[in-house]
Design a protein around this motif. Structure first.
Motif, PDB file in Angstrom:
ATOM      1  N   VAL A  15      66.907  32.859 -14.491  1.00 29.72           N
ATOM      2  CA  VAL A  15      67.098  34.203 -15.282  1.00 29.72           C
ATOM      3  C   VAL A  15      66.459  35.343 -14.312  1.00 29.72           C
ATOM      4  O   VAL A  15      66.821  36.592 -14.101  1.00 29.72           O
ATOM      5  CB  VAL A  15      66.860  34.117 -16.654  1.00 29.72           C
ATOM      6  N   LYS A  16      65.288  34.914 -14.120  1.00 30.45           N
ATOM      7  CA  LYS A  16      64.296  35.796 -13.153  1.00 30.45           C
ATOM      8  C   LYS A  16      64.936  36.222 -11.745  1.00 30.45           C
ATOM      9  O   LYS A  16      65.111  37.368 -11.507  1.00 30.45           O
ATOM     10  CB  LYS A  16      63.015  35.336 -12.855  1.00 30.45           C
ATOM     11  N   GLU A  17      65.649  35.235 -11.205  1.00 30.67           N
ATOM     12  CA  GLU A  17      66.516  35.384  -9.955  1.00 30.67           C
ATOM     13  C   GLU A  17      67.657  36.310 -10.167  1.00 30.67           C
ATOM     14  O   GLU A  17      67.783  37.290  -9.215  1.00 30.67           O
ATOM     15  CB  GLU A  17      66.902  34.184  -9.257  1.00 30.67           C
ATOM     16  N   LEU A  18      68.234  36.094 -11.438  1.00 29.76           N
ATOM     17  CA  LEU A  18      69.253  36.949 -11.809  1.00 29.76           C
ATOM     18  C   LEU A  18      68.854  38.454 -11.834  1.00 29.76           C
ATOM     19  O   LEU A  18      69.506  39.259 -11.514  1.00 29.76           O
ATOM     20  CB  LEU A  18      69.881  36.554 -13.209  1.00 29.76           C
ATOM     21  N   THR A  19      67.687  38.508 -12.445  1.00 26.96           N
ATOM     22  CA  THR A  19      67.129  39.777 -12.988  1.00 26.96           C
ATOM     23  C   THR A  19      66.889  40.479 -11.402  1.00 26.96           C
ATOM     24  O   THR A  19      66.994  41.745 -11.517  1.00 26.96           O
ATOM     25  CB  THR A  19      65.768  39.763 -13.688  1.00 26.96           C
ATOM     26  N   LYS A  20      66.323  39.916 -10.561  1.00 23.33           N
ATOM     27  CA  LYS A  20      66.055  40.463  -9.227  1.00 23.33           C
ATOM     28  C   LYS A  20      67.297  40.911  -8.489  1.00 23.33           C
ATOM     29  O   LYS A  20      67.131  42.178  -8.029  1.00 23.33           O
ATOM     30  CB  LYS A  20      65.203  39.470  -8.263  1.00 23.33           C
ATOM     31  N   GLN A  25      70.371  44.782  -5.754  1.00 22.86           N
ATOM     32  CA  GLN A  25      71.626  44.607  -5.352  1.00 22.86           C
ATOM     33  C   GLN A  25      72.778  45.290  -6.088  1.00 22.86           C
ATOM     34  O   GLN A  25      73.666  44.484  -6.799  1.00 22.86           O
ATOM     35  CB  GLN A  25      72.042  43.123  -5.067  1.00 22.86           C
ATOM     36  N   PRO A  26      72.557  46.614  -6.365  1.00 23.43           N
ATOM     37  CA  PRO A  26      73.615  47.092  -7.391  1.00 23.43           C
ATOM     38  C   PRO A  26      75.139  46.987  -6.968  1.00 23.43           C
ATOM     39  O   PRO A  26      76.027  46.871  -7.702  1.00 23.43           O
ATOM     40  CB  PRO A  26      73.171  48.526  -7.441  1.00 23.43           C
ATOM     41  N   ALA A  27      75.274  46.701  -5.636  1.00 26.22           N
ATOM     42  CA  ALA A  27      76.628  46.783  -5.201  1.00 26.22           C
ATOM     43  C   ALA A  27      77.475  45.476  -5.512  1.00 26.22           C
ATOM     44  O   ALA A  27      78.542  45.547  -5.723  1.00 26.22           O
ATOM     45  CB  ALA A  27      76.665  46.476  -3.438  1.00 26.22           C
ATOM     46  N   ILE A  28      76.696  44.437  -5.981  1.00 26.37           N
ATOM     47  CA  ILE A  28      77.320  43.322  -6.495  1.00 26.37           C
ATOM     48  C   ILE A  28      77.032  43.107  -7.922  1.00 26.37           C
ATOM     49  O   ILE A  28      77.350  41.923  -8.466  1.00 26.37           O
ATOM     50  CB  ILE A  28      76.942  41.952  -5.696  1.00 26.37           C
ATOM     51  N   HIS A  29      76.873  44.256  -8.429  1.00 25.82           N
ATOM     52  CA  HIS A  29      76.749  44.157 -10.046  1.00 25.82           C
ATOM     53  C   HIS A  29      78.516  43.628 -10.672  1.00 25.82           C
ATOM     54  O   HIS A  29      78.191  42.765 -11.569  1.00 25.82           O
ATOM     55  CB  HIS A  29      76.711  45.594 -10.560  1.00 25.82           C
ATOM     56  N   PRO A  30      79.361  44.118 -10.201  1.00 22.50           N
ATOM     57  CA  PRO A  30      80.684  43.429 -10.747  1.00 22.50           C
ATOM     58  C   PRO A  30      80.514  41.840 -10.638  1.00 22.50           C
ATOM     59  O   PRO A  30      80.888  41.148 -11.744  1.00 22.50           O
ATOM     60  CB  PRO A  30      81.683  43.933  -9.768  1.00 22.50           C
ATOM     61  N   THR A  31      80.074  41.008  -9.578  1.00 27.50           N
ATOM     62  CA  THR A  31      79.981  39.777  -9.454  1.00 27.50           C
ATOM     63  C   THR A  31      79.024  39.288 -10.588  1.00 27.50           C
ATOM     64  O   THR A  31      79.230  38.293 -10.850  1.00 27.50           O
ATOM     65  CB  THR A  31      79.745  39.554  -7.978  1.00 27.50           C
ATOM     66  N   LEU A  32      78.106  39.740 -10.421  1.00 33.60           N
ATOM     67  CA  LEU A  32      76.910  39.258 -11.330  1.00 33.60           C
ATOM     68  C   LEU A  32      77.215  39.276 -12.595  1.00 33.60           C
ATOM     69  O   LEU A  32      76.816  38.616 -13.668  1.00 33.60           O
ATOM     70  CB  LEU A  32      75.653  40.312 -11.130  1.00 33.60           C
ATOM     71  N   LEU A  33      77.796  40.496 -12.936  1.00 34.55           N
ATOM     72  CA  LEU A  33      78.425  40.520 -14.507  1.00 34.55           C
ATOM     73  C   LEU A  33      79.369  39.362 -14.912  1.00 34.55           C
ATOM     74  O   LEU A  33      79.234  39.049 -15.974  1.00 34.55           O
ATOM     75  CB  LEU A  33      79.018  42.003 -14.860  1.00 34.55           C
ATOM     76  N   ALA A  34      80.114  39.337 -14.057  1.00 31.40           N
ATOM     77  CA  ALA A  34      81.149  38.234 -14.303  1.00 31.40           C
ATOM     78  C   ALA A  34      80.449  36.781 -14.255  1.00 31.40           C
ATOM     79  O   ALA A  34      80.859  35.981 -15.252  1.00 31.40           O
ATOM     80  CB  ALA A  34      82.355  38.111 -12.939  1.00 31.40           C
ATOM     81  N   VAL A  35      79.719  36.445 -13.539  1.00 34.64           N
ATOM     82  CA  VAL A  35      78.780  35.341 -13.574  1.00 34.64           C
ATOM     83  C   VAL A  35      77.984  35.050 -14.762  1.00 34.64           C
ATOM     84  O   VAL A  35      77.940  34.195 -15.322  1.00 34.64           O
ATOM     85  CB  VAL A  35      77.837  35.309 -12.294  1.00 34.64           C
ATOM     86  N   ILE A  36      77.368  36.196 -15.181  1.00 34.05           N
ATOM     87  CA  ILE A  36      76.641  36.179 -16.454  1.00 34.05           C
ATOM     88  C   ILE A  36      77.318  36.057 -17.610  1.00 34.05           C
ATOM     89  O   ILE A  36      76.952  35.505 -18.487  1.00 34.05           O
ATOM     90  CB  ILE A  36      75.598  37.594 -16.527  1.00 34.05           C
ATOM     91  N   ARG A  71      83.096  50.585 -12.611  1.00 36.59           N
ATOM     92  CA  ARG A  71      84.182  50.258 -13.516  1.00 36.59           C
ATOM     93  C   ARG A  71      84.584  48.705 -13.577  1.00 36.59           C
ATOM     94  O   ARG A  71      85.020  48.818 -14.769  1.00 36.59           O
ATOM     95  CB  ARG A  71      85.396  50.964 -12.836  1.00 36.59           C
ATOM     96  N   HIS A  72      84.382  48.111 -12.787  1.00 33.87           N
ATOM     97  CA  HIS A  72      84.727  46.726 -12.795  1.00 33.87           C
ATOM     98  C   HIS A  72      83.787  45.870 -13.475  1.00 33.87           C
ATOM     99  O   HIS A  72      84.088  44.628 -13.988  1.00 33.87           O
ATOM    100  CB  HIS A  72      84.939  45.989 -11.317  1.00 33.87           C
ATOM    101  N   CYS A  73      82.431  46.457 -13.876  1.00 34.99           N
ATOM    102  CA  CYS A  73      81.438  45.752 -14.567  1.00 34.99           C
ATOM    103  C   CYS A  73      81.733  45.892 -16.182  1.00 34.99           C
ATOM    104  O   CYS A  73      81.429  45.012 -16.801  1.00 34.99           O
ATOM    105  CB  CYS A  73      80.164  46.492 -14.291  1.00 34.99           C
ATOM    106  N   ILE A  74      82.481  46.963 -16.512  1.00 34.79           N
ATOM    107  CA  ILE A  74      82.320  47.302 -17.944  1.00 34.79           C
ATOM    108  C   ILE A  74      82.930  46.247 -18.800  1.00 34.79           C
ATOM    109  O   ILE A  74      82.256  45.850 -20.073  1.00 34.79           O
ATOM    110  CB  ILE A  74      83.015  48.856 -17.731  1.00 34.79           C
TER     111      ILE A  74
END
Length: 344
Positions: A15-20, A25-36, A71-74
């Protein structure tokens, strides 16, 4: 691709790694949101994510933005927020940090027909987001302290528009979301004539009257809709005093658009058969609202009496008044008939 996360049993370190990654890395927010979102499908993982401040982070750092990448995160973001907002403290935090305003903005965007034009998968994602957004508003509506903020942030318009675009026959999720929209409107108007005025003054009010005329509407949706109209037909404020401005709204906007559909519902009641509980509830609610509207019309606009006599199914009402039933509908039918025959 480069993320190494145990999606079966998430732990504090991951979880801490995800938070970092979220911070740097805001550019990969859509990917991170999908994973989370995927991780969060497991209850223990979801609780751990919330425990480590994901609700606070996403509400304040991601939800307020609407760039091309955000937009792809929402859709995934709103699904996660809905799973994390479960108690009074969560609702208070979401409210305090302008979560309602941001959520309503995204819900408006997702109902814009041009927003997902030509992209079927994206349209489905945003449709899911709308269902979860309604769920969050539903939780908020159970507490009166949020009602005024919901009004100020244009929730009423969004809910009325959602009733226009949602197909309750599509799935159980859509059915529940449709009912939730009507329930929220009932909640915010129950003790507030100010909110009732806002709905009747809205350009979207005719969506409600149109729904009342829709023959394919599931009966449980119709029941909730009739409960809402029963509330909207009340012209007294919290102190029990008649609000003349609202009386005029009822006559000029509500009466003209819903009286005839209500009469058709009464006329369609299967009096020759044994009615089930749902059919009895629909009939009683329609009769009750008609009685309220007729009573108001007699006092405020006697010219409507001609239309009332023309639209009311008088023969059906006479049969109902004579019926031997423990349900309140014979008494309600008799009440309506009494008003009609006492008209000037």
């Amino acid at each position: 691709r480069d993320l190494s996360i145990n999606i079966i049993n998430l732990n504090t370190r991951s979880v801490k790694e995800l938070t970092k990654l979220l911070h740097h890395q805001p550019a990969i927010h859509p990917t991170l949101l999908a994973v989370i979102t995927l991780i969060g499908q497991k209850e223990t993982n979801n609780a751990l994510l919330k425990q480590h401040g994901m609700l606070e982070y996403f509400t304040t750092k991601v939800l307020p933005f609407y760039s091309a990448s955000h937009r792809h995160c929402i859709p995934n973001l709103v699904i996660l927020l809905n799973s994390w907002i479960v108690n009074a403290d969560d609702l208070q935090f979401f409210y305090q940090f302008n979560g309602i305003q941001c959520l309503v903005f995204h819900m408006k965007c997702c109902m814009d027909p041009n927003s997902t034009k030509g992209n079927t998968q994206e349209a489905l994602n945003w449709e899911d987001m709308l269902l979860h957004g309604i769920s969050i508003l539903y939780k908020l509506s159970d507490s009166k302290q949020y009602h005024m903020r919901m009004y100020q942030d244009d929730c009423l318009t969004v809910l009325l528009e959602a009733l226009r675009v949602l197909d309750p026959l599509k799935s159980m999720y859509h059915l529940n979301a449709f009912i939730a929209c009507v329930y929220i409107l009932r909640n915010v108007t129950a003790d507030s004539i100010y909110m009732r005025k806002a709905i009747l003054n809205s350009d979207h009010f005719l969506i409600l009257s149109h729904l009342l005329s829709t023959t394919s509407l599931p009966v449980n949706c119709l029941i909730h809709l009739l409960f809402l109209f029963s509330t909207l037909s009340r012209d007294r404020d919290q102190n029990g005093e008649v609000d003349m401005e609202y009386c005029n709204l009822i006559m000029n906007k509500m009466f003209l658009s819903v009286f005839r559909p209500l009469c058709k519902i009464i006329q369609a009641a299967p009096l020759q058969k044994v009615m089930d509980d749902s059919q009895l509830t629909v009939l009683c609610l329609a009769l009750q609202t008609v009685a309220t509207l007729v009573s108001t019309a007699k006092q405020e606009n006697p010219l409507l009496c001609i239309q009332i006599e023309y639209d009311l199914p008088l023969e059906n009402l006479k049969s109902m008044a004579k019926a031997d039933s423990k349900s309140p509908y014979p008494e309600l039918a008799n009440k309506v008939l009494g008003m009609v025959y006492l008209m000037p």
